[in-house]
Design a protein around this motif. Sequence first.
Motif, PDB file in Angstrom:
ATOM      1  N   ARG A 125     -37.561  24.771  -3.092  1.00 59.18           N
ATOM      2  CA  ARG A 125     -37.562  26.340  -3.321  1.00 59.18           C
ATOM      3  C   ARG A 125     -36.634  27.470  -2.700  1.00 59.18           C
ATOM      4  O   ARG A 125     -36.072  28.044  -3.118  1.00 59.18           O
ATOM      5  CB  ARG A 125     -39.549  26.548  -3.018  1.00 59.18           C
ATOM      6  CG  ARG A 125     -39.385  28.146  -3.209  1.00 59.18           C
ATOM      7  CD  ARG A 125     -41.584  28.376  -3.231  1.00 59.18           C
ATOM      8  NE  ARG A 125     -41.703  27.274  -4.496  1.00 59.18           N
ATOM      9  CZ  ARG A 125     -42.291  26.682  -3.736  1.00 59.18           C
ATOM     10  NH1 ARG A 125     -43.480  26.530  -2.749  1.00 59.18           N
ATOM     11  NH2 ARG A 125     -44.011  26.063  -4.603  1.00 59.18           N
ATOM     12  N   LYS A 129     -32.011  27.974  -6.114  1.00 57.32           N
ATOM     13  CA  LYS A 129     -32.026  29.723  -6.913  1.00 57.32           C
ATOM     14  C   LYS A 129     -33.262  30.278  -7.947  1.00 57.32           C
ATOM     15  O   LYS A 129     -34.202  30.961  -8.409  1.00 57.32           O
ATOM     16  CB  LYS A 129     -30.552  29.941  -8.013  1.00 57.32           C
ATOM     17  CG  LYS A 129     -30.514  31.769  -8.237  1.00 57.32           C
ATOM     18  CD  LYS A 129     -29.172  31.893  -9.573  1.00 57.32           C
ATOM     19  CE  LYS A 129     -29.027  33.137 -10.030  1.00 57.32           C
ATOM     20  NZ  LYS A 129     -28.170  32.832 -11.189  1.00 57.32           N
ATOM     21  N   HIS A 130     -33.605  29.090  -9.030  1.00 56.65           N
ATOM     22  CA  HIS A 130     -34.640  28.659  -9.112  1.00 56.65           C
ATOM     23  C   HIS A 130     -35.573  27.493  -9.314  1.00 56.65           C
ATOM     24  O   HIS A 130     -34.314  26.859  -9.191  1.00 56.65           O
ATOM     25  CB  HIS A 130     -34.634  29.295 -10.976  1.00 56.65           C
ATOM     26  CG  HIS A 130     -36.050  29.382 -11.531  1.00 56.65           C
ATOM     27  ND1 HIS A 130     -36.857  30.710 -10.500  1.00 56.65           N
ATOM     28  CD2 HIS A 130     -36.658  30.237 -12.197  1.00 56.65           C
ATOM     29  CE1 HIS A 130     -38.112  30.070 -11.655  1.00 56.65           C
ATOM     30  NE2 HIS A 130     -37.839  29.810 -12.772  1.00 56.65           N
ATOM     31  N   ASN A 131     -36.671  27.073  -9.645  1.00 52.63           N
ATOM     32  CA  ASN A 131     -37.313  25.908  -9.470  1.00 52.63           C
ATOM     33  C   ASN A 131     -38.055  25.338 -10.559  1.00 52.63           C
ATOM     34  O   ASN A 131     -38.778  26.561 -10.790  1.00 52.63           O
ATOM     35  CB  ASN A 131     -37.286  24.709  -8.707  1.00 52.63           C
ATOM     36  CG  ASN A 131     -37.798  25.491  -7.361  1.00 52.63           C
ATOM     37  OD1 ASN A 131     -38.926  25.429  -7.889  1.00 52.63           O
ATOM     38  ND2 ASN A 131     -38.088  24.673  -6.924  1.00 52.63           N
ATOM     39  N   HIS A 135     -45.189  21.144 -16.884  1.00 52.55           N
ATOM     40  CA  HIS A 135     -46.110  20.578 -17.075  1.00 52.55           C
ATOM     41  C   HIS A 135     -46.520  19.983 -18.519  1.00 52.55           C
ATOM     42  O   HIS A 135     -47.488  19.365 -18.868  1.00 52.55           O
ATOM     43  CB  HIS A 135     -47.911  22.378 -16.808  1.00 52.55           C
ATOM     44  CG  HIS A 135     -47.352  22.556 -15.439  1.00 52.55           C
ATOM     45  ND1 HIS A 135     -48.355  21.921 -14.468  1.00 52.55           N
ATOM     46  CD2 HIS A 135     -46.749  23.306 -14.846  1.00 52.55           C
ATOM     47  CE1 HIS A 135     -47.934  22.721 -13.486  1.00 52.55           C
ATOM     48  NE2 HIS A 135     -46.488  23.827 -13.680  1.00 52.55           N
ATOM     49  N   VAL A 150     -29.773  30.592 -16.197  1.00 57.52           N
ATOM     50  CA  VAL A 150     -30.346  31.305 -14.969  1.00 57.52           C
ATOM     51  C   VAL A 150     -28.915  30.361 -13.991  1.00 57.52           C
ATOM     52  O   VAL A 150     -28.611  31.595 -12.780  1.00 57.52           O
ATOM     53  CB  VAL A 150     -31.528  30.336 -13.685  1.00 57.52           C
ATOM     54  CG1 VAL A 150     -31.806  30.777 -12.672  1.00 57.52           C
ATOM     55  CG2 VAL A 150     -32.681  31.401 -15.222  1.00 57.52           C
ATOM     56  N   ALA A 183     -38.360  37.810 -18.277  1.00 57.76           N
ATOM     57  CA  ALA A 183     -38.781  39.300 -18.153  1.00 57.76           C
ATOM     58  C   ALA A 183     -38.017  39.804 -17.256  1.00 57.76           C
ATOM     59  O   ALA A 183     -38.039  40.570 -16.578  1.00 57.76           O
ATOM     60  CB  ALA A 183     -39.528  39.787 -18.629  1.00 57.76           C
ATOM     61  N   GLY A 184     -37.731  38.530 -15.667  1.00 59.70           N
ATOM     62  CA  GLY A 184     -37.868  38.815 -14.330  1.00 59.70           C
ATOM     63  C   GLY A 184     -36.475  38.329 -14.494  1.00 59.70           C
ATOM     64  O   GLY A 184     -36.086  38.494 -12.945  1.00 59.70           O
ATOM     65  N   TYR A 185     -35.679  37.968 -15.286  1.00 61.78           N
ATOM     66  CA  TYR A 185     -34.225  37.639 -14.668  1.00 61.78           C
ATOM     67  C   TYR A 185     -33.382  38.552 -15.383  1.00 61.78           C
ATOM     68  O   TYR A 185     -32.998  38.478 -16.499  1.00 61.78           O
ATOM     69  CB  TYR A 185     -34.104  36.347 -14.210  1.00 61.78           C
ATOM     70  CG  TYR A 185     -32.792  35.832 -14.183  1.00 61.78           C
ATOM     71  CD1 TYR A 185     -32.013  35.872 -13.195  1.00 61.78           C
ATOM     72  CD2 TYR A 185     -31.944  35.654 -15.191  1.00 61.78           C
ATOM     73  CE1 TYR A 185     -31.190  35.666 -12.910  1.00 61.78           C
ATOM     74  CE2 TYR A 185     -30.753  35.117 -15.255  1.00 61.78           C
ATOM     75  CZ  TYR A 185     -30.557  34.776 -13.677  1.00 61.78           C
ATOM     76  OH  TYR A 185     -28.893  34.647 -13.431  1.00 61.78           O
ATOM     77  N   ASP A 306     -24.009  40.533  -7.279  1.00 64.39           N
ATOM     78  CA  ASP A 306     -25.237  40.736  -6.275  1.00 64.39           C
ATOM     79  C   ASP A 306     -26.184  41.861  -5.239  1.00 64.39           C
ATOM     80  O   ASP A 306     -25.317  42.036  -4.947  1.00 64.39           O
ATOM     81  CB  ASP A 306     -25.316  39.492  -5.574  1.00 64.39           C
ATOM     82  CG  ASP A 306     -26.600  39.060  -4.689  1.00 64.39           C
ATOM     83  OD1 ASP A 306     -27.935  39.893  -5.318  1.00 64.39           O
ATOM     84  OD2 ASP A 306     -27.584  38.162  -4.240  1.00 64.39           O
ATOM     85  N   PRO A 307     -26.921  42.598  -6.094  1.00 65.27           N
ATOM     86  CA  PRO A 307     -27.251  44.174  -5.399  1.00 65.27           C
ATOM     87  C   PRO A 307     -28.027  43.712  -4.047  1.00 65.27           C
ATOM     88  O   PRO A 307     -27.353  44.740  -3.051  1.00 65.27           O
ATOM     89  CB  PRO A 307     -28.488  44.529  -6.150  1.00 65.27           C
ATOM     90  CG  PRO A 307     -28.320  44.359  -7.508  1.00 65.27           C
ATOM     91  CD  PRO A 307     -27.552  42.444  -7.623  1.00 65.27           C
ATOM     92  N   THR A 308     -28.729  42.385  -4.052  1.00 64.39           N
ATOM     93  CA  THR A 308     -29.289  42.180  -2.357  1.00 64.39           C
ATOM     94  C   THR A 308     -27.711  41.754  -1.349  1.00 64.39           C
ATOM     95  O   THR A 308     -27.991  42.224  -0.708  1.00 64.39           O
ATOM     96  CB  THR A 308     -29.799  40.935  -2.490  1.00 64.39           C
ATOM     97  OG1 THR A 308     -29.051  39.967  -2.994  1.00 64.39           O
ATOM     98  CG2 THR A 308     -30.541  41.294  -3.826  1.00 64.39           C
TER      99      THR A 308
END
Lengths: 578, 87
Positions: A125, A129-131, A135, A150, A183-185, A306-308
């Motif tokens: 994690r 960047k994502h995992n 299921h 991503v 939605a979140g990316y 990258d805004p962060t």
Amino acid sequence: MTTKSRTGADCVIEGLRQAGTEIIFGLPGGAVLDMFSKLYHAEDMEFVLARHEQGATHMADGYARATGKVGVCLVTSGPGATNAVTGLATAYMDGIPMVCISGQVPSHMIGNDAFQEADTTGITRAVTKHNYLVHSADDLPRIIAEAFHVASTGKPGPVLIDIPKDVQRAETTAPACTTVNLAGYRPVSGFIPDQVKDLAAAINAAERPLLYTGGGIIAGNAAVELTALARKANLPVTTTLMGLGGFPETDSLALRMLGMHGTVTANRAVGECDLLISVGARFDDRVTGKISEFAPKAKKAHIDIDPTSIDKSVPVDYPVVGHVKDVLAALIDQVEARERRAWNDHLDELQAQFPLAYDESTDEVLPQYVIEMVYKVSGGEALIVTDVGQHQMWATHFFKYTRPRTFLSSGGLGTMGYGLPAAIGAQAAFPEKNVVVLAGDGGIQMCFQELVVAVEHGWNVNVMILNNGHLGMVRQWQEMFYDKEYSATVLKQRGRPANEKIPDSSRREFLPDFVKMAEAYGAVGLRVTKKEDVVPTLEKAFSTKAPVVVEYIVKEEENVYPMVPPGASLDEMICSMA
Amino acid sequence: MKHFITLLVENQPGVLARIVGLISGRGYNIETLNVGPTDDPTLSRMTMTVPGDDHVLEQVTKQLYKLVDVIEVTDLTARREDAQERD
């Protein structure tokens, strides 16, 4: 239209193919047998069998850095996945696009301490960047498409997909996924014109502006725009380790690398500039030194996707969030073509006064000399892949990079062992290029087993081992900051501290014998102990149609200078031990 | 300084671990945490209180927003202060 039923493993192959995957690096195991069974029939995708999953991930990383495409690797559950962690972390720190697929024990066994079970999504994690833990096979087409999206957009990075064995075997009629909707990316697209306008005005008003450019130039394919901007407004350019190749170092505006082992001119320019424009660089601690004294006279601008990254470690006066390529293109139109004669001349004088140098008069083989000869003999055309340590810094000093994606190196994580497998990944993408690994005698042993991959595929990497008998960079720190207490840094068989009990014996001084090791793997092994043999050996290596390993027995206690001590400000450079 | 952060996130296994991991990995303690459903069954609402330095928590908020499973992040701290002043 209904989609015909196929298995989860089929969906993986389908998704990889849809994403344009040409080559996969990996190693099989019980939990990925179903995918390997499908791969057996996928003749349009080359599979490269690494000998350790760390090697597989670095190969995928090297392939990604050399091409700009997403690197793909496939590993099994448990130890396969944990071995991949170092490679994922390496790619994560440097923003390298990668998709790693791991097998997992069957869903009903998860949490049972099953054979070769590990909580792979939990473990990875923090280094991806994502995992995903998949299921249902119904989700696979969507997840594979999302993973590639991503990994390759925004600030790129590695994405891991963990697929339990029963999901690989399950049947599904889920259609192929053609559009990704997360939605979140929402990666940044475009930029705010007023931010660029303000920055352009600041550049036009600046007397001593400085461009400080990083890996974002490479990832964003913005080298052409950077060069045009710098030349139009006479802006000197200093580059981070990750940004090397983003601006031609042969250009008179190039101040070369800054930071802990940067050039005197680059670090002085940071101290003297009145406007520092960071482009795709993140104010890393190896670059800034003591952060409160970094560029003290300058207003600071920061262009980043990258805004962060913006305002993270340094407060910024001119933030610009956007894709560097688009922002630089807009800036080119808005900056004035103007001379900055006094500033440019001053920096030229510093460059003449403080060149990167080493003792050229000595008869000893100096590692810096070897690297400079690699530059000369290759005509500057080699694709350089480094390991981590002293040689990595010398590779920034004595080879001049002129094009993006010709210098591959583990910058953020500093992963020893990266060089050889990453070079193999790069050579897989460009079999005809002269790919040269620069490594030390410490790091090369961490992934040496991958040499066999180069041999069996006919990828003619040239591996240069600069053997100083030590873990050189750590030894240098011990020499400079720990009273020469060479604890655990002596690799040769003599001169170790008393508690590292190695009886002084008749063993050869350097173990292993790298020439024999190369030969054992089917490569050509050469050794250089005399300065006059360096150039002829390089000529021979570069013209040999086989992987070549050259071991150079180099001066042991040679240090990398200039050096800014850790935690010091950039103007506290040490230029020699004198 | 206490921060009140509210998030709209995907209602999926692993999302809570991702968020808590990001905050705890930077050495911050979560004082209160509430997770609940929303009108949309695919989304959850999280609200938490995290004490800590303003600058660092601003970074944490930005990093949270970067997570693929996080749709919306709001730091309610400022609003709460306004409300208290009005009281």
